[in-house]
Design a protein around this motif. Structure first.
Motif, mmCIF file in Angstrom:
data_model
loop_
_atom_site.group_PDB
_atom_site.id
_atom_site.type_symbol
_atom_site.label_atom_id
_atom_site.label_comp_id
_atom_site.label_asym_id
_atom_site.label_seq_id
_atom_site.Cartn_x
_atom_site.Cartn_y
_atom_site.Cartn_z
ATOM 1 N N GLY B 16 -18.404 -0.161 22.468
ATOM 2 C CA GLY B 16 -19.052 0.360 23.074
ATOM 3 C C GLY B 16 -18.185 0.919 24.400
ATOM 4 N N GLU B 17 -19.366 0.819 25.524
ATOM 5 C CA GLU B 17 -18.481 1.788 26.344
ATOM 6 C C GLU B 17 -17.786 1.130 27.237
ATOM 7 N N VAL B 18 -17.333 -0.658 27.159
ATOM 8 C CA VAL B 18 -16.505 -0.937 27.857
ATOM 9 C C VAL B 18 -15.604 -0.993 26.779
ATOM 10 N N ASP B 20 -14.973 1.814 25.001
ATOM 11 C CA ASP B 20 -13.699 2.190 24.570
ATOM 12 C C ASP B 20 -13.035 3.109 26.603
#
Lengths: 340, 340
Positions: B16-18, B20
């Protein structure tokens, strides 16, 4: 060699006679029938050669798998590693050609289980007619690693590689089937839940599904693995600075996945799929592409789930029904550790 | 992003975002300057493209590294993973072009250490002018994996790949330098010994050393890593059903390595080297090849250590001095676990 009850020892990863035997007896026989070049796996050289294609683009991808449990409903880590790598090539529009496999084993791991895992890996490669050409095996003490880790690298050839960053206004967004099956099946199988369901992972190679539609008007593709459909759509939207608008009701979902999702409070859009692809296509081609996908067993539930617009560049907007709408954000991370 | 005191969390490997952010801030900037094709690392796509060479053979190799300690005298796991993969390509006669890197991290691993390791990996790739084009990052709970594991895959191009199985009667056997440095340096650095020595690992990429001698009469090459010189020579002898006769006194050995070897009762011929190659060459070319090797800092101690005969096909025979002789057997395994 009967491997039942025989377990991995540190010598199996130590570069000498015992490792040589392991590779020669367990690995080479499963993969030696196919070769991608002059110096192949059975040469057991420092590397292998791959025949240079006359045309097209070379595509390479690497995936490491740490899934737990190693054997799960619908598959195992071997099938996952092979299918995951095939699918990364397939969504790049590349025919899988040659693979390498890094294997990290815990001392004491049952050789019988390793054989099953290698069989699963070989089965997927045979389906797509690709070769295992090389690899490496390391053994770590019990306590230094849990079970088995696989790192697979795949090489493929594409006429022209398909990016995940070519979304154009007006394009249609398709999904090749039901969402959340792998993540929810793994969750249900975990010791901490031990839920009794009929859910199985969707883990499967997608090359034969995607190959026929490549020339039909595909602009971009991505497989929604870790982070699920939400992460895949957000990555695609960001890269193209496009808005992806999807309709929640159109996303195919198994009843068991929806039920588990409600029970656990985890969105099926945030968990990994291992046998699905997102396609962004020319809207003129949507009908033909959906028909071609639906003609394949692994695409029977393919659907159009949305479209590309300019409303909120870089964002994903979801129509939640009866006029409601919300941003579908990139998850922070997959809610299930060691999902793949 | 200052990574000091910041540690890896499970979200760093969760898709996810982390994750990425981690890839975008820590990995891409170190490698984005070089690209091997149209879709490179910075695209962060499902895979990458590599430019199709006009001539030659494609060569691929994969190595996993689990070395302990992660930082050791003379290098670290990043340098080891890059050099190890470069060297497998180099001994196949292949120019290193593109790499992928699988990273398995223990939750809590210091990001500062990860940065150092990535710097080391990047430094080696820069030296050989190769690109990192893709990879994968997974995080496992503390207790499920110890520290960091790297699986590197290298992709190179050879005019015609050099095998390790082309030993011909009368060929000379050369080594590019001192033997046992990596294994003995690691052993000395281990907590259980904590010996104070000046020994450092020889870990280094060998492409610039080996490239000039490729057209000069090289028949076969191999890098003597796990299992050491003994394993490499035995593998070569077996594959060609040739006898390798070596002269123990001619094998270059540092005094510290010889001393540690006596102290610990471990043969320097059985432990890993990470910056050496065995060359089997046309005896007419031996002088010129040794001169070319010696002109390079990493080949200053290159020597002829033996020859290929028909005496004992598939075996390695070592002259131990004053008329003595014994078989040098394939070790069962490297005596040092997690040596590379």
């Amino acid at each position: 060699m009967s491997a039942a009850q025989v377990r991995v020892s540190s010598l199996h990863g130590a570069g000498g006679e015992v490792m040589d035997d392991l590779i020669r007896s367990l690995i080479v026989p499963r993969f030696a029938a196919r070769s991608a070049g002059r110096i192949g796996l059975s040469a057991m050289d420092d590397g292998a050669t791959i025949e240079r294609p006359a045309t097209g683009e070379l595509v390479v991808t690497t995936d490491c798998h740490v899934v737990k449990p190693v054997f799960f409903p619908g598959g195992d880590i071997g099938r996952l590693a092979a299918a995951g790598t095939v699918n990364d090539l397939a969504v790049m529009g590349a025919r899988p050609v040659a693979f390498t496999l890094g294997i990290i084993l815990e001392e004491g791991f049952a050789l019988e289980d390793l054989e099953k895992i290698l069989d699963s890996f070989a089965e997927v490669l045979a389906e797509v007619d690709a070769s295992l050409v090389g690899g490496d095996t390391k053994v770590m003490a019990s306590g230094d690693v849990d079970g088995i880790i696989l790192c697979a690298t795949g090489f493929g050839i594409a006429d022209r590689a398909v990016s995940d960053a070519e979304l154009w206004e007006g394009d249609d967004v398709l999904i090749t089937g039901t969402v959340g099956d792998h993540g929810m099946a793994l969750l249900a199988a975990r010791e901490e839940f031990r839920l009794s369901t009929r859910l199985v992972s969707d883990v499967a190679p997608l090359w034969s599904l995607l190959k026929p539609v490549l020339p039909m008007g595909v602009h971009a593709m991505k497989d929604p693995t870790r982070g699920g459909l939400a992460a895949a759509l957000n990555e695609m939207a960001r890269k193209s600075e496009a808005c992806v608008e999807i309709d929640e009701a159109s996303i195919p979902l198994r009843a068991e996945v929806a039920g588990l999702s409600d029970l656990l409070g985890i969105s099926p859009l945030d968990v990994a799929n291992e046998g699905k692809a997102v396609l962004v296509v020319d809207p003129q081609a949507t009908g033909a592409i959906l028909a071609a996908l639906a003609a394949h067993p692994r695409g029977a539930q393919a659907r159009r789930i949305g479209k590309v617009t300019r409303r909120y560049p870089g964002r994903v907007v979801m129509d939640t029904g009866i006029g409601g709408e919300r941003f579908l954000d990139m998850p922070l991370g997959d809610p299930v550790p060691r999902i793949c």
